[in-house]
Scaffold this motif. Structure first.
Motif, mmCIF file in Angstrom:
data_model
loop_
_atom_site.group_PDB
_atom_site.id
_atom_site.type_symbol
_atom_site.label_atom_id
_atom_site.label_comp_id
_atom_site.label_asym_id
_atom_site.label_seq_id
_atom_site.Cartn_x
_atom_site.Cartn_y
_atom_site.Cartn_z
ATOM 1 N N LYS A 95 1.053 -1.368 0.437
ATOM 2 C CA LYS A 95 -0.299 0.203 0.086
ATOM 3 C C LYS A 95 1.099 1.046 -0.013
ATOM 4 O O LYS A 95 0.210 2.366 -1.000
ATOM 5 N N ASP A 96 1.887 1.406 0.641
ATOM 6 C CA ASP A 96 2.618 2.425 1.223
ATOM 7 C C ASP A 96 4.041 2.315 0.037
ATOM 8 O O ASP A 96 4.688 1.907 0.286
ATOM 9 N N LYS A 97 3.667 3.562 -1.202
ATOM 10 C CA LYS A 97 4.484 3.587 -1.961
ATOM 11 C C LYS A 97 5.911 4.597 -1.422
ATOM 12 O O LYS A 97 7.171 4.256 -2.216
ATOM 13 N N GLN A 98 5.660 5.198 -0.288
ATOM 14 C CA GLN A 98 7.172 5.756 0.133
ATOM 15 C C GLN A 98 8.071 5.467 0.688
ATOM 16 O O GLN A 98 9.001 6.062 0.977
ATOM 17 N N HIS A 99 7.279 4.559 1.648
ATOM 18 C CA HIS A 99 8.002 4.022 2.862
ATOM 19 C C HIS A 99 8.009 2.214 2.956
ATOM 20 O O HIS A 99 7.140 1.752 2.068
ATOM 21 N N LYS A 100 9.109 1.800 2.991
ATOM 22 C CA LYS A 100 9.091 0.625 3.491
ATOM 23 C C LYS A 100 9.436 -0.408 4.782
ATOM 24 O O LYS A 100 9.658 0.463 5.447
ATOM 25 N N ILE A 113 10.781 3.246 7.106
ATOM 26 C CA ILE A 113 11.710 3.709 7.002
ATOM 27 C C ILE A 113 11.800 4.214 5.256
ATOM 28 O O ILE A 113 10.680 3.222 4.470
ATOM 29 N N PRO A 114 12.218 5.166 4.975
ATOM 30 C CA PRO A 114 12.420 5.791 3.771
ATOM 31 C C PRO A 114 12.492 4.502 2.784
ATOM 32 O O PRO A 114 13.880 4.279 2.609
ATOM 33 N N LYS A 115 12.140 4.989 1.151
ATOM 34 C CA LYS A 115 12.179 4.024 0.925
ATOM 35 C C LYS A 115 13.427 4.437 -0.562
ATOM 36 O O LYS A 115 13.397 6.039 -0.406
ATOM 37 N N GLY A 116 14.166 3.854 -1.232
ATOM 38 C CA GLY A 116 15.302 4.412 -2.404
ATOM 39 C C GLY A 116 16.791 5.285 -1.591
ATOM 40 O O GLY A 116 17.287 5.925 -2.343
ATOM 41 N N LYS A 117 16.889 4.322 -0.483
ATOM 42 C CA LYS A 117 18.177 5.063 0.200
ATOM 43 C C LYS A 117 19.057 4.837 0.263
ATOM 44 O O LYS A 117 20.136 4.461 0.509
ATOM 45 N N GLY A 118 19.050 2.893 -0.608
ATOM 46 C CA GLY A 118 19.869 1.941 -0.174
ATOM 47 C C GLY A 118 20.028 1.405 0.985
ATOM 48 O O GLY A 118 19.166 1.677 2.033
ATOM 49 N N ASP A 132 21.414 -4.000 10.105
ATOM 50 C CA ASP A 132 21.406 -3.486 8.352
ATOM 51 C C ASP A 132 20.185 -3.265 7.746
ATOM 52 O O ASP A 132 19.316 -4.835 8.163
ATOM 53 N N ALA A 133 19.173 -2.879 6.331
ATOM 54 C CA ALA A 133 18.521 -3.030 5.872
ATOM 55 C C ALA A 133 18.902 -1.968 4.608
ATOM 56 O O ALA A 133 19.498 -1.793 4.494
ATOM 57 N N LYS A 134 18.067 -2.404 3.498
ATOM 58 C CA LYS A 134 18.147 -1.858 2.628
ATOM 59 C C LYS A 134 16.589 -1.581 2.049
ATOM 60 O O LYS A 134 15.341 -2.112 2.503
#
Length: 135
Positions: A95-100, A113-118, A132-134
């Motif tokens: 559902k949430d495209k901006q966060h993981k 966490i926010p998406k797209g931060k590596g 650690d997380a991706k």
């Protein structure tokens, strides 16, 4: 034996039984699902599982060993919470495209966490453990 004695003995017996709990309800639902599945797919395995679940449920209901039944129920609830939390994380990620949403490996707390931060280091807000997380 008159009616009042039978009633008194039944009440006395019922007061010493463990009764129904979450694990018992789960076993009952599994038994019903297996019986219904057997109506559509005639397989002896469904009936065996249904009968085993019913017998186990009845044994738990009539048990007088409260401590053992409570421990079994707590183990079931622990597994149930992990499974439901896992599904909640999956649905939130869809559902949430901006966060993981992640689960803390230590305490199984949901962490967003926010998406797209590596690859990032995440600190759990509950237990303060870093992992650690991706994203």
């Amino acid at each position: 034996m008159n009616k009042e004695e039978i009633k008194r003995k039944a009440m006395q017996m019922a007061s010493t039984m463990y009764g129904r709990d979450d694990l018992g309800r789960f076993l009952f639902v599994v038994a019903i699902v297996c019986i219904v599945a057997n109506l559509f797919v005639k397989h002896i395995g469904f009936l065996i599982v249904a009968n085993l679940c019913m017998i186990l449920d009845l044994m738990r209901i009539f048990s007088k060993n409260y401590v053992k039944r409570r421990i079994e129920n707590e183990r079931y609830l622990k597994i149930y919470r992990k499974v439901t939390r896992w599904f909640k994380v999956r649905f939130k990620n869809v559902k949430d495209k901006q966060h993981k949403t992640l689960l803390c490996p230590t305490c199984v707390q949901m962490v967003r966490i926010p998406k797209g931060k590596g690859k990032i280091v995440v600190t759990c807000p509950n237990c303060k453990k870093k992992f650690d997380a991706k994203s």
